[in-house]
Scaffold this motif. Structure first.
Motif, mmCIF file in Angstrom:
data_model
loop_
_atom_site.group_PDB
_atom_site.id
_atom_site.type_symbol
_atom_site.label_atom_id
_atom_site.label_comp_id
_atom_site.label_asym_id
_atom_site.label_seq_id
_atom_site.Cartn_x
_atom_site.Cartn_y
_atom_site.Cartn_z
ATOM 1 N N UNK A 1 -21.985 -6.328 -26.791
ATOM 2 C CA UNK A 1 -22.334 -5.373 -27.837
ATOM 3 C C UNK A 1 -21.085 -4.980 -28.610
ATOM 4 N N UNK A 2 -21.279 -4.568 -29.838
ATOM 5 C CA UNK A 2 -20.169 -4.126 -30.679
ATOM 6 C C UNK A 2 -19.753 -2.716 -30.250
ATOM 7 N N UNK B 1 -6.399 7.689 -30.637
ATOM 8 C CA UNK B 1 -6.343 6.351 -30.044
ATOM 9 C C UNK B 1 -7.706 5.659 -30.175
ATOM 10 N N UNK B 2 -7.741 4.391 -30.556
ATOM 11 C CA UNK B 2 -8.994 3.684 -30.833
ATOM 12 C C UNK B 2 -9.960 3.577 -29.662
ATOM 13 N N UNK B 3 -9.458 3.567 -28.441
ATOM 14 C CA UNK B 3 -10.378 3.400 -27.315
ATOM 15 C C UNK B 3 -11.237 4.639 -27.076
ATOM 16 N N UNK B 4 -10.871 5.770 -27.666
ATOM 17 C CA UNK B 4 -11.752 6.941 -27.574
ATOM 18 C C UNK B 4 -13.053 6.668 -28.312
ATOM 19 N N UNK C 1 -8.294 -5.611 -25.532
ATOM 20 C CA UNK C 1 -9.221 -4.875 -24.671
ATOM 21 C C UNK C 1 -10.578 -4.724 -25.344
ATOM 22 N N UNK C 2 -10.589 -4.387 -26.620
ATOM 23 C CA UNK C 2 -11.863 -4.247 -27.335
ATOM 24 C C UNK C 2 -12.607 -5.578 -27.366
ATOM 25 N N UNK C 3 -11.906 -6.658 -27.650
ATOM 26 C CA UNK C 3 -12.533 -7.985 -27.676
ATOM 27 C C UNK C 3 -13.153 -8.314 -26.331
#
Length: 137
Positions: free
Chosen positions: A134-135, A25-28, A124-126
């Motif tokens: 920060x990126x 999962x990307x949020x990890x 969520x990432x945005x």
């Protein structure tokens, strides 16, 4: 206000694979990037426990893991958000909380945290990148 802590729910947030296939999962990876940028990270879950071992690959993503079954209070009770902030060594106002359940986000906001209602990985990432300036992905 200097945001310094990222607090995330497990089910529905860290288990969201998003639209793109991947190894995890990307949020990890967002958590890994947050830690690289010096942010404190915490898992806050209404799980009964016990949680993952702190020295496991998953456990090492977090400075703190708080499971309601272990501490005797559950989201959206404001006390659990204060507890996780205390364990991080931060004020609630310095923390961002991410959950897929709006009621839990409202509880965090009532406790003084910045709340992010997780509806999609990209949103969520945005939002997290804007809040922490920060990126992260």
């Amino acid at each position: 206000m200097q945001l310094a802590g990222l607090v995330v729910d497990y089910g529905g947030v860290l288990t969201d694979w998003g639209p793109e296939p991947g190894d995890e999962p990307p949020l990890l990876d967002v958590l890994r990037q947050a830690r690289k940028h010096g942010l404190r990270t915490a898992l806050l879950s209404n799980a009964d426990g016990p949680g993952p071992a702190p020295d496991s690959a998953f456990g090492m993503l977090f400075d703190v893991m708080v499971l309601s079954g272990e501490v005797g209070v559950a989201k959206p009770d404001e006390r659990i958000y204060q507890l996780v902030a205390d364990k991080l060594g931060l004020a609630t106002a310095d923390c961002v909380f991410v959950d897929d359940l709006a009621g839990n986000v409202r509880g965090a906001v009532a406790a003084g945290m910045v709340g992010v209602h997780h509806t999609s990985v990209s949103a969520t990432i945005t939002e997290l990148e804007a809040l922490f300036e920060t990126k992260l992905a």
